[in-house]
Design a protein around this motif. Structure first.
Motif, PDB file in Angstrom:
ATOM      1  N   THR A 149      20.128 -27.412  11.607  1.00 44.17           N
ATOM      2  CA  THR A 149      19.143 -26.749  12.348  1.00 44.17           C
ATOM      3  C   THR A 149      17.984 -25.955  11.174  1.00 44.17           C
ATOM      4  O   THR A 149      18.430 -25.343  10.142  1.00 44.17           O
ATOM      5  CB  THR A 149      19.138 -25.882  13.453  1.00 44.17           C
ATOM      6  OG1 THR A 149      19.785 -26.694  14.666  1.00 44.17           O
ATOM      7  CG2 THR A 149      17.888 -25.379  14.000  1.00 44.17           C
ATOM      8  N   ARG A 150      16.638 -26.335  11.243  1.00 40.14           N
ATOM      9  CA  ARG A 150      15.791 -25.472  10.547  1.00 40.14           C
ATOM     10  C   ARG A 150      15.017 -24.455  11.549  1.00 40.14           C
ATOM     11  O   ARG A 150      14.673 -24.770  12.256  1.00 40.14           O
ATOM     12  CB  ARG A 150      14.713 -26.326   9.865  1.00 40.14           C
ATOM     13  CG  ARG A 150      15.030 -27.015   8.493  1.00 40.14           C
ATOM     14  CD  ARG A 150      13.967 -27.889   7.764  1.00 40.14           C
ATOM     15  NE  ARG A 150      14.439 -28.208   6.479  1.00 40.14           N
ATOM     16  CZ  ARG A 150      14.446 -27.282   5.501  1.00 40.14           C
ATOM     17  NH1 ARG A 150      14.177 -26.227   5.576  1.00 40.14           N
ATOM     18  NH2 ARG A 150      14.883 -27.961   4.302  1.00 40.14           N
ATOM     19  N   PHE A 151      14.954 -23.181  10.886  1.00 39.10           N
ATOM     20  CA  PHE A 151      14.580 -22.000  11.808  1.00 39.10           C
ATOM     21  C   PHE A 151      13.209 -21.619  11.626  1.00 39.10           C
ATOM     22  O   PHE A 151      12.751 -21.977  10.477  1.00 39.10           O
ATOM     23  CB  PHE A 151      15.580 -20.814  11.690  1.00 39.10           C
ATOM     24  CG  PHE A 151      17.137 -21.041  12.159  1.00 39.10           C
ATOM     25  CD1 PHE A 151      17.432 -20.572  13.197  1.00 39.10           C
ATOM     26  CD2 PHE A 151      17.810 -21.850  11.099  1.00 39.10           C
ATOM     27  CE1 PHE A 151      18.744 -20.708  13.750  1.00 39.10           C
ATOM     28  CE2 PHE A 151      19.174 -22.243  11.505  1.00 39.10           C
ATOM     29  CZ  PHE A 151      19.628 -21.596  13.003  1.00 39.10           C
ATOM     30  N   PRO A 152      12.315 -21.167  12.732  1.00 37.42           N
ATOM     31  CA  PRO A 152      11.151 -20.582  12.431  1.00 37.42           C
ATOM     32  C   PRO A 152      11.518 -19.392  11.471  1.00 37.42           C
ATOM     33  O   PRO A 152      12.572 -18.935  11.610  1.00 37.42           O
ATOM     34  CB  PRO A 152      10.652 -20.216  13.766  1.00 37.42           C
ATOM     35  CG  PRO A 152      11.705 -20.341  14.666  1.00 37.42           C
ATOM     36  CD  PRO A 152      12.956 -21.021  14.052  1.00 37.42           C
ATOM     37  N   MET A 153      10.152 -18.829  10.958  1.00 34.80           N
ATOM     38  CA  MET A 153      10.152 -17.667  10.088  1.00 34.80           C
ATOM     39  C   MET A 153       9.253 -16.672  10.580  1.00 34.80           C
ATOM     40  O   MET A 153       7.914 -17.009  10.893  1.00 34.80           O
ATOM     41  CB  MET A 153       9.934 -18.184   8.724  1.00 34.80           C
ATOM     42  CG  MET A 153       9.854 -17.081   7.680  1.00 34.80           C
ATOM     43  SD  MET A 153       9.113 -17.580   6.068  1.00 34.80           S
ATOM     44  CE  MET A 153       7.563 -17.351   6.307  1.00 34.80           C
ATOM     45  N   LEU A 154       9.628 -15.512  10.432  1.00 33.49           N
ATOM     46  CA  LEU A 154       8.534 -14.520  10.891  1.00 33.49           C
ATOM     47  C   LEU A 154       8.640 -13.653   9.651  1.00 33.49           C
ATOM     48  O   LEU A 154       9.565 -12.862   9.020  1.00 33.49           O
ATOM     49  CB  LEU A 154       8.986 -13.620  12.053  1.00 33.49           C
ATOM     50  CG  LEU A 154       8.436 -12.221  12.189  1.00 33.49           C
ATOM     51  CD1 LEU A 154       6.837 -12.707  12.439  1.00 33.49           C
ATOM     52  CD2 LEU A 154       8.881 -11.543  13.289  1.00 33.49           C
ATOM     53  N   LEU A 155       7.303 -13.394   9.066  1.00 29.61           N
ATOM     54  CA  LEU A 155       7.307 -12.490   7.663  1.00 29.61           C
ATOM     55  C   LEU A 155       6.697 -10.946   8.568  1.00 29.61           C
ATOM     56  O   LEU A 155       5.528 -10.883   9.333  1.00 29.61           O
ATOM     57  CB  LEU A 155       6.160 -12.983   6.882  1.00 29.61           C
ATOM     58  CG  LEU A 155       5.552 -11.963   5.775  1.00 29.61           C
ATOM     59  CD1 LEU A 155       6.625 -11.454   4.840  1.00 29.61           C
ATOM     60  CD2 LEU A 155       4.503 -12.733   5.213  1.00 29.61           C
ATOM     61  N   ALA A 156       7.289  -9.810   8.156  1.00 28.93           N
ATOM     62  CA  ALA A 156       6.991  -8.681   8.330  1.00 28.93           C
ATOM     63  C   ALA A 156       6.695  -7.871   7.287  1.00 28.93           C
ATOM     64  O   ALA A 156       7.317  -7.742   6.272  1.00 28.93           O
ATOM     65  CB  ALA A 156       8.201  -8.002   9.117  1.00 28.93           C
ATOM     66  N   LEU A 157       5.387  -7.368   7.349  1.00 23.17           N
ATOM     67  CA  LEU A 157       4.737  -6.680   6.299  1.00 23.17           C
ATOM     68  C   LEU A 157       4.828  -5.083   6.592  1.00 23.17           C
ATOM     69  O   LEU A 157       4.309  -4.594   7.453  1.00 23.17           O
ATOM     70  CB  LEU A 157       3.390  -7.087   5.847  1.00 23.17           C
ATOM     71  CG  LEU A 157       3.471  -8.383   5.295  1.00 23.17           C
ATOM     72  CD1 LEU A 157       1.995  -9.024   5.283  1.00 23.17           C
ATOM     73  CD2 LEU A 157       4.312  -8.590   4.006  1.00 23.17           C
ATOM     74  N   SER A 158       5.158  -3.988   5.727  1.00 23.61           N
ATOM     75  CA  SER A 158       4.990  -2.815   5.843  1.00 23.61           C
ATOM     76  C   SER A 158       3.375  -2.343   5.715  1.00 23.61           C
ATOM     77  O   SER A 158       2.565  -3.492   5.180  1.00 23.61           O
ATOM     78  CB  SER A 158       5.603  -2.049   4.905  1.00 23.61           C
ATOM     79  OG  SER A 158       5.377  -2.337   3.609  1.00 23.61           O
ATOM     80  N   GLY A 159       3.131  -1.114   5.875  1.00 23.65           N
ATOM     81  CA  GLY A 159       1.750  -0.724   5.453  1.00 23.65           C
ATOM     82  C   GLY A 159       1.846  -0.230   4.015  1.00 23.65           C
ATOM     83  O   GLY A 159       2.952  -0.348   3.333  1.00 23.65           O
ATOM     84  N   TYR A 160       0.648   0.171   3.481  1.00 13.05           N
ATOM     85  CA  TYR A 160       0.847   0.695   2.086  1.00 13.05           C
ATOM     86  C   TYR A 160       0.614   2.419   2.048  1.00 13.05           C
ATOM     87  O   TYR A 160      -0.066   2.735   2.889  1.00 13.05           O
ATOM     88  CB  TYR A 160      -0.589   0.068   1.463  1.00 13.05           C
ATOM     89  CG  TYR A 160      -0.825   0.643  -0.218  1.00 13.05           C
ATOM     90  CD1 TYR A 160      -0.042   0.114  -1.342  1.00 13.05           C
ATOM     91  CD2 TYR A 160      -1.452   1.924  -0.360  1.00 13.05           C
ATOM     92  CE1 TYR A 160      -0.608   0.644  -2.423  1.00 13.05           C
ATOM     93  CE2 TYR A 160      -1.669   2.303  -1.380  1.00 13.05           C
ATOM     94  CZ  TYR A 160      -1.121   1.732  -2.526  1.00 13.05           C
ATOM     95  OH  TYR A 160      -1.281   2.254  -3.762  1.00 13.05           O
ATOM     96  N   PRO A 161       1.276   2.931   1.199  1.00  7.80           N
ATOM     97  CA  PRO A 161       2.218   2.436   0.382  1.00  7.80           C
ATOM     98  C   PRO A 161       3.822   2.300   0.972  1.00  7.80           C
ATOM     99  O   PRO A 161       4.660   2.970   0.194  1.00  7.80           O
ATOM    100  CB  PRO A 161       2.192   3.404  -0.787  1.00  7.80           C
ATOM    101  CG  PRO A 161       2.095   4.872   0.009  1.00  7.80           C
ATOM    102  CD  PRO A 161       1.324   4.477   1.267  1.00  7.80           C
ATOM    103  N   GLY A 162       3.831   1.691   2.137  1.00  6.00           N
ATOM    104  CA  GLY A 162       5.240   1.687   2.392  1.00  6.00           C
ATOM    105  C   GLY A 162       6.208   1.125   1.774  1.00  6.00           C
ATOM    106  O   GLY A 162       5.843  -0.010   0.796  1.00  6.00           O
ATOM    107  N   THR A 163       7.543   0.998   2.341  1.00  2.82           N
ATOM    108  CA  THR A 163       8.719   0.194   1.582  1.00  2.82           C
ATOM    109  C   THR A 163       9.150  -0.869   2.761  1.00  2.82           C
ATOM    110  O   THR A 163       9.243  -0.310   3.987  1.00  2.82           O
ATOM    111  CB  THR A 163       9.653   0.936   1.230  1.00  2.82           C
ATOM    112  OG1 THR A 163      10.094   1.894   1.952  1.00  2.82           O
ATOM    113  CG2 THR A 163       9.050   1.812  -0.007  1.00  2.82           C
TER     114      THR A 163
END
Length: 391
Positions: A149-163
């Motif tokens: 199975t190939r899975f969907p992907m979710l990219l999660a981004l922090s704020g700036y200057p977060g980590t």
């Protein structure tokens, strides 16, 4: 009760701090004895002044940065999740709700909770490297039933200057993702957690800077290719989504509007919709008004055909982005789909965003493509491939 961010409260707190300091100076000679009362008096005057000064400074800093907008937000009394409202011109709203629970991912329990891997992601086209970055693999990734199975992907981004570490520890994205998967509100999904800046501490606002770093290209071309080559991640745009807070929210919506073949769904938590040069960004536009307009998301909604993407914008009635969010709602057109989460109170802070993430994932689950079949040559679970190194 006076507003937590209002000027009157800051003035009162400042006057109290000044009065406490003056009273301490005036009383100090009288408290110079060796008796226990003199000692207690000196300690009380000293700590009272310190507390008054810190409260005044904290109120000024909170008003400037918008950490907490209301007393209930500061005290953690606003605990209910947000409600998603789908918008259609002249249409009827549909509401969806969700909730948050605590979770800590453990690599030794991958069969029931999944694994978090720290990785570096190298961009073949841009030469940029995304680090530190984290990939959360849900438990289904390791189960025999999903071996092909190939899975969907979710990219999660922090704020700036977060980590990206804060995305795990404070915003608890792996925990919320797992809970949504277990509740069948979200298909089993691979989660990528990063910060939006890739070149030191420069805030590039996820732009392809003229004659500078091509950050947008990294996130919309390099990253999807590296993930699909390194993991069993579906390479269809409808199987990819992006979510972010603050700067990360701006980047998320921009990726969908400007590069719909990269991400078909985008979620902005307390995001903004245009950018300006400042000391942290340097020159983002190369002196070009056209480049600046092209990265103004409200301008794009008004002046470009609507791309086939779904957007979710989260705000609260006392946030600075509330008015601009209403303008975004008024400007979108088909085939773009736009939904909102509007809290009665909240702020530009982690507590507010943790209330918005669960319903946002539920919303995403209705739009993200389900896992599909993987070719026989797919990468092994969690293995690295050219262009990406896992550690």
């Amino acid at each position: 009760m006076p507003s937590l961010t209002g000027l009157p409260l800051q003035i009162i707190a400042t006057l109290v701090a000044v009065a406490a300091f003056a009273a301490t100076m005036w009383l100090w000679p009288r408290l110079g004895g060796r008796s226990w009362r003199s000692w207690l008096g000196r300690l009380g005057a000293f700590f009272g002044t310190q507390v008054a000064v810190l409260v005044a400074m904290g109120l000024v800093a909170n008003s400037y940065f918008g950490f907490y907008s209301t007393w209930s937000d500061l005290l953690g009394l606003d605990g209910s999740p947000g409600t998603v409202v789908d918008h259609q011109p002249g249409g009827k709203a549909v509401a969806v709700t969700g909730e948050q629970k605590m979770y800590s991912a453990q690599g030794s329990a991958q069969d029931r909770s999944g694994v978090i891997q720290q990785v570096e992601i190298h961009g073949a086209a841009t030469g940029l490297t995304g680090t530190p970055a984290y990939v959360y693999l849900p438990p289904q990734y390791f189960q025999p039933a999903y071996a092909n199975t190939r899975f969907p992907m979710l990219l999660a981004l922090s704020g700036y200057p977060g980590t990206p570490e804060k995305l795990i520890s404070l915003l608890q994205y792996p925990a919320s993702t797992l809970k949504a998967i277990e509740a069948k509100e979200l298909p089993p999904t691979v989660l990528v957690m990063m910060r939006p800046t890739l070149v030191g501490n420069r805030d590039t606002e996820c732009m392809d800077v003229p004659n500078g770093p091509q950050v947008e290209t990294f996130f919309t071309e390099d990253l999807p290719k590296a993930m699909s080559a390194s993991y069993r991640v579906d390479d269809r745009p409808e199987s990819r989504a992006v979510i972010g807070d603050s700067t990360g929210g701006y980047c998320a919506v921009k990726f969908a509007l400007r590069k719909p073949d990269a991400y078909r769904s985008a979620i902005a938590l307390s995001g903004y919709y245009d950018v300006h040069n400042d000391p942290t960004t340097g020159d983002l536009f190369g002196g070009s008004d056209q480049v600046k307009r092209d990265n103004d998301l409200l301008w794009r909604l008004r002046n470009h055909p609507g791309p086939p993407v779904s957007l979710l914008l989260a705000t609260s009635r006392n946030e600075e982005n509330y008015g601009p969010t209403q303008e975004m709602v008024a400007a979108f057109k088909a085939p773009t789909k736009l939904s909102t989460i509007t809290l009665d109170s909240g702020g530009h802070n982690f507590h507010t965003w943790t209330r918005e993430i669960p319903p946002a994932l539920t919303w995403l689950g209705e739009r993200l493509a389900a896992p599909g079949s993987a070719p026989a040559t797919a990468a092994a679970p969690g293995s690295a491939a050219p262009g990406s190194a896992a550690s």
